[in-house]
Design an enzyme around this catalytic site. Structure first.
Site, PDB file in Angstrom:
ATOM      1  N   GLU B  51       4.818 -15.626  28.666  1.00 38.68           N
ATOM      2  CA  GLU B  51       6.022 -16.307  28.175  1.00 38.68           C
ATOM      3  C   GLU B  51       7.299 -15.638  28.664  1.00 38.68           C
ATOM      4  O   GLU B  51       8.324 -16.294  28.835  1.00 38.68           O
ATOM      5  CB  GLU B  51       6.024 -16.391  26.652  1.00 38.68           C
ATOM      6  CG  GLU B  51       4.975 -17.339  26.071  1.00 38.68           C
ATOM      7  CD  GLU B  51       3.632 -16.680  25.832  1.00 38.68           C
ATOM      8  OE1 GLU B  51       3.441 -15.523  26.293  1.00 38.68           O
ATOM      9  OE2 GLU B  51       2.757 -17.287  25.196  1.00 38.68           O
ATOM     10  N   PHE B 113      -1.347 -17.599  10.316  1.00 43.17           N
ATOM     11  CA  PHE B 113      -1.776 -17.166  11.646  1.00 43.17           C
ATOM     12  C   PHE B 113      -0.683 -17.452  12.673  1.00 43.17           C
ATOM     13  O   PHE B 113      -0.154 -18.558  12.732  1.00 43.17           O
ATOM     14  CB  PHE B 113      -3.073 -17.887  12.033  1.00 43.17           C
ATOM     15  CG  PHE B 113      -3.535 -17.554  13.430  1.00 43.17           C
ATOM     16  CD1 PHE B 113      -3.960 -16.269  13.746  1.00 43.17           C
ATOM     17  CD2 PHE B 113      -3.553 -18.521  14.424  1.00 43.17           C
ATOM     18  CE1 PHE B 113      -4.371 -15.952  15.032  1.00 43.17           C
ATOM     19  CE2 PHE B 113      -3.965 -18.210  15.715  1.00 43.17           C
ATOM     20  CZ  PHE B 113      -4.375 -16.925  16.016  1.00 43.17           C
ATOM     21  N   GLN B 114      -0.355 -16.462  13.456  1.00 42.84           N
ATOM     22  CA  GLN B 114       0.669 -16.547  14.505  1.00 42.84           C
ATOM     23  C   GLN B 114       2.040 -16.963  13.960  1.00 42.84           C
ATOM     24  O   GLN B 114       2.791 -17.653  14.629  1.00 42.84           O
ATOM     25  CB  GLN B 114       0.224 -17.471  15.640  1.00 42.84           C
ATOM     26  CG  GLN B 114      -0.927 -16.876  16.440  1.00 42.84           C
ATOM     27  CD  GLN B 114      -1.185 -17.586  17.760  1.00 42.84           C
ATOM     28  OE1 GLN B 114      -0.983 -18.780  17.879  1.00 42.84           O
ATOM     29  NE2 GLN B 114      -1.651 -16.847  18.754  1.00 42.84           N
ATOM     30  N   LYS B 163       5.035 -26.936  13.391  1.00 42.17           N
ATOM     31  CA  LYS B 163       4.027 -27.821  13.992  1.00 42.17           C
ATOM     32  C   LYS B 163       4.070 -29.230  13.408  1.00 42.17           C
ATOM     33  O   LYS B 163       4.032 -30.220  14.135  1.00 42.17           O
ATOM     34  CB  LYS B 163       2.636 -27.213  13.790  1.00 42.17           C
ATOM     35  CG  LYS B 163       1.524 -28.062  14.383  1.00 42.17           C
ATOM     36  CD  LYS B 163       0.150 -27.418  14.208  1.00 42.17           C
ATOM     37  CE  LYS B 163      -0.894 -28.243  14.966  1.00 42.17           C
ATOM     38  NZ  LYS B 163      -2.239 -27.650  14.858  1.00 42.17           N
ATOM     39  N   MET B 471      15.788   4.473  40.591  1.00 48.35           N
ATOM     40  CA  MET B 471      17.059   4.790  39.966  1.00 48.35           C
ATOM     41  C   MET B 471      16.884   5.898  38.939  1.00 48.35           C
ATOM     42  O   MET B 471      17.739   6.781  38.809  1.00 48.35           O
ATOM     43  CB  MET B 471      17.655   3.532  39.320  1.00 48.35           C
ATOM     44  CG  MET B 471      19.073   3.703  38.820  1.00 48.35           C
ATOM     45  SD  MET B 471      20.217   4.154  40.133  1.00 48.35           S
ATOM     46  CE  MET B 471      20.803   2.551  40.672  1.00 48.35           C
TER      47      MET B 471
END
Lengths: 201, 563
Positions: B51, B113-114, B163, B471
């Protein structure tokens, strides 16, 4: 040292008119945390316009230039209007409830003190009484100091709310001031000379 | 009115907002949305491999094309994986709309969940965010989100949708008007302030313009050029402002800051009037704030009033859209000859050249970038990661047009390069896009190579492979007594890796191989990776050490010049 409206010199009184939506308080509080602005006091409530809330925020001016506070607040989409009342002639008020220890011997003394501060007795028991006081920060601090020798068992105080004196408002919609003035005149309130609404403190 | 599901409304609205590409990754709670996607064939969904890649792709898409980029993820880990990308967009003010699903309304707040409180998480890194609790609110939310993302000072907007809101049916009504009473960006500059600014500039002997990212997002390159030419004001840019003013123009003096050009830093320090336009006086650009040219009169033109006076005291603020303010300002400016001042900067540049590439035995990255510039005639778009290679890509390629350098400046996000380059390529399909990568940053997001293959992108990927976090190594060398800790990076064989993904690969180890490799990549119609093995010890110069002032810019030391 206090300014005209009763806040300490390092303090700033900022009023934000915000959308009455979930999460707005978090946005404002999060902004203050992230930018390192210290909130001394915060009060939130509805306004005269449906869908808008009013937040009165007392900011520790030493922690941030108040101009940055205002501008950062304005960046929040849900903030509709921001006003700095620090240097305005404004009324600032807090409300406090104090539960003070007392007995039959000293109850009268406490009632005298309450009278001086124009505090109301809102509850009483054999060994305590509860006072309600309204005023600026200094007045409430004064009452607390006077009650301390008796034993302050519990203290609860609100954040400060503020409003400018005179015709000037910090609202979003100037909703027909003349009409409002007429209503207030009909209710017998005093109207200051040229100023439309009402300084009756 | 038509009855539609939340998913249908969302996609219909995206389509009406002009969205043709969605960078996303499916998961449990966004299944209703993915189920609906085939009904909208005009919207192409690009399946990323992480993602974070989706968020950077949307960002790169936006930066290269100027359009709003859109990314999509599921709840919980999908949503939190977007966070780095959203913060990258936020710090650089790029318009991205990030959409996430969340658990069903009945489960919100129950640690289902999630579930993650993703609007709580993205609140400080977005311009605005929404949790949409009713399907009937989706249309207005999408309209507001795109409006907020692309207007004013642009920025990312996040929309979180439970959802069951995707599944809920309601009447679809496309809102014709947006009414955000708390969001009214000022576009027209205050005429009194503009006059004051003009007076100060007209009186100035040594004025300088520092132009930023706002020139690019405000589409005001031409307005800036006309203004600078009329009043003969030299222009330096910030790092993100590169390309907002043509770098080959005689009034262009490069860019300033920590690794900006020596003469640009000196000019900023010498100027009597500093005009910051569409920039925010960032610490990397200005050096130690209290010693940034203390005698100059500072004029600050920006659309975001909160930037005025935030870091530096400003004498003359002008809040407004640069596209409108600059022509107004130009009108009040005198045509003036400032050849003495320009000659002063030219002389500094001549005596302290920052962009000369010295003769070396070993292959150095500066040379690769310069060869690329010459070979492409400056027409390519470079998308960089963060670190040494980023600075060299800014220094040694010359950008005459906006949106030709895509880079994470504010947040400094390593791993930005590959996914952002993919987004840039998809946003500008006919541009020649080069992802200029560090070997360490590349390893942070290299899984997105798969997307290059999926989408058959003609993307050119150049890794400046020095085997180091270059760097960080440079800082340890210069400021931590060469105590090198955790900076040597072991790496896979990038050519084999590319081959495993089906990406063509070339390895370049000598100077002689550079040009042929670049030419081969340019002629190849597909994703191609070049693994440039470059000198390990090369440092970026000039440099303003952290906490130093611009006047304390250090040039390449003798011992390195001789190397």
């Amino acid at each position: 040292m206090t300014t005209g409206n009763g806040t300490r010199q390092a303090q700033h009184t900022v009023v934000a008119i915000v959308e009455d939506k979930p999460g707005v308080l978090q946005r404002v509080a999060g902004l203050f945390r992230r930018r390192g602005f210290n909130i001394e006091s915060l009060a939130v409530g509805p306004t005269e316009v449906e869908g808008l809330s009013r937040m009165t925020i007392i900011v520790d001016g030493a922690s941030a230039p108040v101009e940055q506070v205002e501008k950062q607040l304005y960046k929040l989409i849900d903030v509709v209007k921001v006003s700095d009342l620090t240097h305005e002639d404004a009324i600032t008020r807090e409300l406090a409830l104090l539960k003070v220890r007392c007995n039959n011997v000293n109850r009268h003394e406490l009632l005298d003190i309450a009278g001086v501060f124009r505090a109301d007795v809102v509850d009483m028991a054999t060994n305590s009484l509860t006072l309600q006081v309204v005023g600026d920060e200094d007045k409430i601090n004064g009452l607390i100091t006077m009650c301390q020798p008796y034993g302050v068992r519990e203290l609860s105080r609100t954040g400060t709310i503020a409003m400018t004196r005179g015709a000037k408002t910090t609202t979003v919609h100037e909703s027909e001031p003349e009409a409002i003035a007429r209503v207030h005149q009909s209710q017998g309130r005093r109207v200051e000379s040229k100023e439309l609404p009402f300084s009756s403190d | 009115m038509v009855r539609m599901t939340g998913s249908q409304i969302l996609l219909e609205c995206l389509q009406r907002e002009g969205v043709s590409t969605l960078f996303g990754y499916p998961g449990g709670v966004v299944l209703p949305l993915y189920d609906t996607l085939p009904q909208f064939p005009a919207i192409q969904h690009v399946l990323t491999r992480h993602e974070q890649g989706a968020a950077h792709m949307a960002d790169g898409y936006a930066r290269a094309s100027g359009e709003v980029g859109v990314c999509l993820a599921t709840s919980g880990p999908g949503a939190t994986n977007l966070v780095t990308g959203i913060a990258t967009s936020f710090l650089d003010s790029t318009p991205v709309v990030a959409i996430t699903g969340n658990v069903a309304r009945t489960l919100l707040g129950k640690d289902g969940f999630q579930e993650a409180d993703i609007t709580g998480i993205t609140q400080p890194i977005t311009k605005h965010n929404y949790l949409v609790m009713r399907a009937e609110d989706i249309a207005m939310t999408v309209r507001e989100a795109f409006h907020i993302a692309r207007t004013g000072r642009p920025g990312p907007v996040h929309i979180d949708i439970p959802k069951d809101v995707f599944q809920e049916e309601t009447e679809f009504d496309w809102p014709t008007e947006i009414n955000l009473r708390g969001y009214r960006p000022t576009t027209k500059g205050h005429s009194g302030m503009i006059r004051r600014a003009a007076e100060a500039i007209n009186k100035a002997e040594r004025p300088i313009i520092i132009s930023g990212h706002g020139i690019i997002w405000g589409d005001a390159s031409n307005e800036l050029l006309e203004l600078a030419q009329k009043a003969q004001i030299p222009v330096i840019t910030t790092f993100l402002g590169i390309g907002g003013f043509p770098e080959t123009n005689s009034l262009s003096y490069g860019w300033l800051g920590m690794h900006g050009m020596y003469h640009a830093n000196m000019a900023a320090d010498e100027a009597d009037v500093v005009v910051g336009i569409g920039m925010r006086f960032d610490d990397r650009a200005m050096g130690r704030f209290k010693d940034f040219n203390p005698t100059a009169t500072i004029i600050h033109i920006d659309i975001d009033p909160a930037e005025i006076g935030k870091n530096l005291p400003t004498a003359i603020p002008v809040v407004g859209d640069v596209k409108r303010v600059l022509p107004d300002l130009r009108e009040h400016l005198d045509q003036r000859d400032r050849s003495d001042w320009l000659a002063w900067i030219d002389k500094v540049e001549e005596e302290h050249p920052s962009l000369e590439i010295r003769e070396t035995r070993r292959l150095i990255p500066q040379e690769i970038i310069r060869t690329l510039y010459e070979e492409t005639n400056g027409t390519a778009t470079l998308v960089t990661g963060v670190g040494q290679h980023q600075m060299w890509a800014g220094q040694h390629y010359f950008y005459d047009n906006p949106r030709k350098l895509v880079s994470s400046g504010g947040l400094g996000t390593m791993g930005f390069e590959l996914p952002a380059a993919i987004g840039a390529q998809m946003g500008t399909p006919h541009s020649e896009i080069w992802a200029i990568c560090g070997d360490a940053g590349f390893q942070m997001t290299m899984q997105e190579l798969a997307v290059c293959v999926d989408e058959r992108l003609p993307l050119k990927i150049a890794i400046m492979n020095n085997g180091y976090l270059g760097m960080v190594r440079q800082w340890q060398e210069l400021f931590y007594d060469e105590n090198f800790v955790s900076v040597a990076v072991t790496q896979p064989d990038f050519c084999k890796l590319a081959d495993a993904y089906g990406v063509r690969a070339l390895r370049v180890e000598t100077k002689a191989e550079v040009l042929p490799a670049i030419q081969e990549a340019r002629n190849y119609d597909g994703p191609i990776l070049i693994d440039f093995h470059v000198d390990q010890d090369e440092n970026v110069w000039p440099m303003v050490p952290a906490g130093a002032a611009l006047s304390e810019t250090i040039e390449m030391p003798e011992k390195e010049l001789a190397r």
